[in-house]
Design an enzyme around this catalytic site. Structure first.
Site, PDB file in Angstrom:
ATOM      1  N   SER A   1     -10.618  -0.257   3.367  1.00 29.98           N
ATOM      2  CA  SER A   1      -9.885  -0.390   4.635  1.00 29.98           C
ATOM      3  C   SER A   1      -9.432   0.985   5.104  1.00 29.98           C
ATOM      4  CB  SER A   1      -8.644  -1.255   4.439  1.00 29.98           C
ATOM      5  OG  SER A   1      -9.001  -2.515   3.936  1.00 29.98           O
TER       6      SER A   1
ATOM      7  N   ARG B   1       0.831  -1.221   0.000  1.00 33.99           N
ATOM      8  CA  ARG B   1       0.000   0.000   0.000  1.00 33.99           C
ATOM      9  C   ARG B   1       0.866   1.273   0.000  1.00 33.99           C
ATOM     10  NH1 ARG B   1      -3.278  -3.428  -0.692  1.00 33.99           N
ATOM     11  NH2 ARG B   1      -5.439  -3.459   0.046  1.00 33.99           N
TER      12      ARG B   1
ATOM     13  N   GLU C   1      -4.728   3.957   6.094  1.00 39.76           N
ATOM     14  CA  GLU C   1      -4.487   3.540   4.715  1.00 39.76           C
ATOM     15  C   GLU C   1      -5.114   4.587   3.806  1.00 39.76           C
ATOM     16  OE1 GLU C   1      -5.428   1.050   1.090  1.00 39.76           O
ATOM     17  OE2 GLU C   1      -6.792   2.099   2.392  1.00 39.76           O
TER      18      GLU C   1
END
Ligand code: EPU
Length: 340
Positions: free
Chosen positions: A240, A164, A336
């Site tokens: 998320s 990520r 995130e």
């Protein structure tokens, strides 16, 4: 082309937050994009390129120029014997690119089916799901360097992909606007499916699929996502909210002693990845609502806007969760989602 003043971004962010842009414009071509970048420079305004708005939390009104990146088009070019390069404009919906690959019998991104957002944003956070990350199929990208006003090419190494993460979230942050992304995909007949995420095989069995193809995997992933994740067109969310934390071996040993059932995944780096959803769930947060913000009842890692929430309410909930997880497990969760 003149940017619009005081433009509501409510329909341009999947959290459905009611922020507005001081100026807003849509770029449908590279020339328009360059023109808008020059306009913002001339007026000394900060710039915010916007894709699908599916991984952002708009804390406040944006004080500069928001540019919706709507550069379209998908090209398919031969590469070696059994591969092709798909080059997509940054404004192509990610899932449309997945559908294009499926239609053309190309394997590599079927596990990434139904991820909301546009193709240009995919490399920034190296999107990933069900055992595959963008970096696994990435070939190159083109980006406008807003400082030099020129188009640059970045290969996988330049992008410094990690979980990520990429160059564009770190040193390159704020400088480049991705204009196209090229992926290297493999002819389905020569392609080995990635079924490493246990849930896919299970779902294929439920679907009665024996020998699976890329379409079956895509269907399985779509079903799993629909079961677990809220549809952003119905319930405001940005997927998320936190990253899955990676901890050291000694930290993990300590946790394991106290929580023998902790799910974990050993990484090549020697570190251990722990599902943030489990940590949050174990703190009793799954499905809980605070004001108009909540955690999703089927996936504790997804924060949702239950209707009319403002950014503060979502950030307040996130902070309470972060504190609880830190207190109970000694692990600091990091967002995130891109907080702007
Ligand atoms: N779990 C719980 N409670 C929950 C949900 C999950 O305890 O409410 C535990 C279970 O043990 C489960 C584990 O957490 O096995 C992992 O859950 P899941 O497979 O749903 O995936 P995740 O780790 O929570 C990541 C990505 C998702 C991606 C899925 C599938 C991150 C931050 N998220 O979630 O990506 O779809 O894996 O590969 O890495 C996103 O980035 O927005 C996103 C949705």
């Amino acid at each position: 082309m003149k940017p619009i003043e005081n433009y509501s971004l409510r329909n341009l962010n999947t959290f459905g937050l009611n922020a507005s842009a001081r100026y807003y414009a849509s770029a449908e071509s590279l020339d328009e994009l360059r023109e808008l970048v020059e306009w913002a420079k001339k007026h000394r305004l900060p710039l915010l390129p916007l894709g699908g708005g599916s991984n952002i939390l708009l804390k406040d009104d944006y004080p500069g120029l928001v540019i919706a990146i709507n550069l379209g088009g998908i090209e398919s070019l031969p590469f070696g014997e059994n591969k092709r390069i798909l080059r997509a404009g940054a404004g192509v919906e990610w899932h449309d690119l997945v559908l294009f690959a499926l239609k053309n019998e190309l394997g590599g991104i079927e596990n990434l089916s139904l991820i909301p957002g546009k193709t240009g944003a995919a490399p920034i956070q190296n999107i990933g799901a069900y055992g595959v990350e963008l970096k696994d199929v990435f070939y190159e990208l083109e980006a406008l360097d807003t400082l030099q006003n020129e188009i640059l090419h970045f290969n996988a190494r330049d992008c410094r992909f990690a979980y990520r993460d990429s160059y564009f979230k770190n040193e390159g942050k704020g400088r480049y606007i991705i204009t196209s992304v090229s992926l290297k995909l493999t002819a389905a007949r020569d392609y080995k499916l990635n079924l490493s995420y246990g849930g896919i095989r299970q779902k294929l069995d439920e679907m009665g699929v024996g020998e699976a193809g890329i379409r079956d995997v895509s269907d399985a992933v779509i079903r799993i996502r629909k079961e677990k994740l809220p549809d952003p067109s119905v319930t405001g969310n940005a997927g998320s909210f936190f990253k899955n934390p990676e901890i050291t071996k000694p930290e993990f040993e300590r946790l394991l002693a106290a929580h023998p059932d902790i799910p974990h995944f050993r990484l090549d780096s020697g570190r251990i990845k722990i599902p943030a959803a489990w940590l949050i769930d174990r703190c009793g947060w799954k499905g809980r609502k605070v004001g108009r913000a909540a955690t999703h009842h089927r996936q504790a890692l997804v924060l949702v806007n239950t209707g009319g929430a403002d950014a503060e309410e979502i950030l307040y909930l996130a902070e309470m969760i972060r504190k609880d997880v830190e207190k109970k497990f000694g692990i600091a969760l990091t967002p995130e989602v891109n907080i702007i």
